[in-house]
Scaffold this motif. Structure first.
Motif, short mmCIF file in Angstrom:
data_model
loop_
_atom_site.label_atom_id
_atom_site.label_comp_id
_atom_site.label_asym_id
_atom_site.label_seq_id
_atom_site.Cartn_x
_atom_site.Cartn_y
_atom_site.Cartn_z
N PRO A 104 -0.88 3.59 -1.14
CA PRO A 104 -1.59 3.91 0.12
C PRO A 104 -3.01 3.37 0.11
O PRO A 104 -3.74 3.51 -0.88
N GLY A 105 -3.37 2.69 1.20
CA GLY A 105 -4.71 2.12 1.31
C GLY A 105 -4.84 0.74 0.73
O GLY A 105 -5.94 0.16 0.77
N LEU A 106 -3.77 0.19 0.18
CA LEU A 106 -3.82 -1.15 -0.40
C LEU A 106 -4.31 -2.18 0.62
O LEU A 106 -5.19 -2.99 0.33
N ALA B 180 -4.91 -2.38 5.15
CA ALA B 180 -5.02 -1.51 6.32
C ALA B 180 -3.69 -1.33 7.05
O ALA B 180 -3.40 -0.25 7.57
N PRO C 179 0.98 -0.60 2.90
CA PRO C 179 0.70 0.00 1.59
C PRO C 179 1.57 -0.60 0.48
O PRO C 179 1.61 -0.06 -0.62
N ASN D 94 -4.96 -6.83 6.33
CA ASN D 94 -6.20 -6.08 6.15
C ASN D 94 -6.81 -5.68 7.49
O ASN D 94 -7.76 -4.89 7.51
N SER E 68 2.96 6.37 8.49
CA SER E 68 2.68 6.87 7.14
C SER E 68 3.58 6.14 6.16
O SER E 68 4.70 5.75 6.50
#
Length: 228
Positions: free
Chosen positions: A50-52, A54, A57, A130, A182
């Motif tokens: 998660p967050g790898l 935008a 993930p 990103n 998610s």
């Protein structure tokens, strides 16, 4: 890239009017149709981080069989050749093969540098995932262009050809948006859910069977007009 691959399959109908949209969809999404199978049997690997990026993930740590340029070209030759052997339609065979390779080419702008060129360490990717806004503009832009080209290249023969197509389009768009809400809980759930992409192949085949290429309509009309 998700919607963009479907958009290219829709647009390809104009280049190969005698090839079913189901076959074109199969070719355009083949690398992603193969990928979850290889994940489940342990031949390729991915990590959920998660967050790898935008808009994604997924850390694609190892997937040279499904997503290297070398194998994309190889799969393209095999699928194009198989299609020609079955249908004897050269134009469709070339388009099918090109669609397989196009998947890798469309992925390059979106991925970070994780797309292998071959089996070695050389990898490419521009990292547009990103930016969420850039991702949505590109995905929906290619998808919309593909829809417009397909609508100009074919005509609905009944309600299935009309409403079935718009339902297909709507479900793809909703699924894409929902998939970005998610990250999946684990890699195995990701792989099983990714297998759902196969369902859009028969759906596309079914809808396309209720639409007629404009090129065919023109051929039918010409003899009638000449008799007048």
């Amino acid at each position: 890239m998700f919607l963009g691959h479907f958009g290219l399959a829709l647009a390809a109908k104009r280049a190969a009017p005698s090839t079913s949209l189901g076959a074109l969809t199969f070719a355009a999404q083949f690398l992603d149709e193969l990928w979850p199978i290889l994940l489940l049997i342990g031949l390729e690997q991915v990590k959920i981080v998660p967050g790898l990026m935008a808009a994604s993930p997924l850390d694609f740590t190892y997937y040279p069989i499904s997503h290297s340029l070398l194998m994309a070209v190889t799969w393209g030759i095999l699928i194009g050749g198989l299609y020609f052997a079955l249908r004897r339609y050269p134009q469709g065979a070339w388009v099918m093969g090109a669609l397989v390779v196009s998947h890798w080419l469309l992925d390059v702008p979106m991925h970070r540098p994780d797309l292998p060129l071959g089996g070695g360490d050389a990898k490419v990717g521009w990292g547009l995932w990103n930016s969420v806004s850039a991702t949505y503009v590109i995905e929906f832009g290619i998808f919309a262009i593909g829809i417009a080209i397909y609508l100009r290249a074919t005509r609905a023969m009944d309600r299935v050809g009309s409403w079935g197509l718009w339902a297909y389009i709507a479900v793809l768009a909703v699924l894409y948006i929902a998939s970005n809400a998610s990250p999946p809980p684990n890699e195995r759930v990701l792989a099983w859910s990714a297998l759902g992409i196969w369902l859009f192949v028969p759906w596309a085949y079914w809808v396309d069977g209720h639409r007629m290429p404009v090129a065919v309509i023109d051929v039918i009309r010409k003899p009638k007009q000449s008799r007048k």
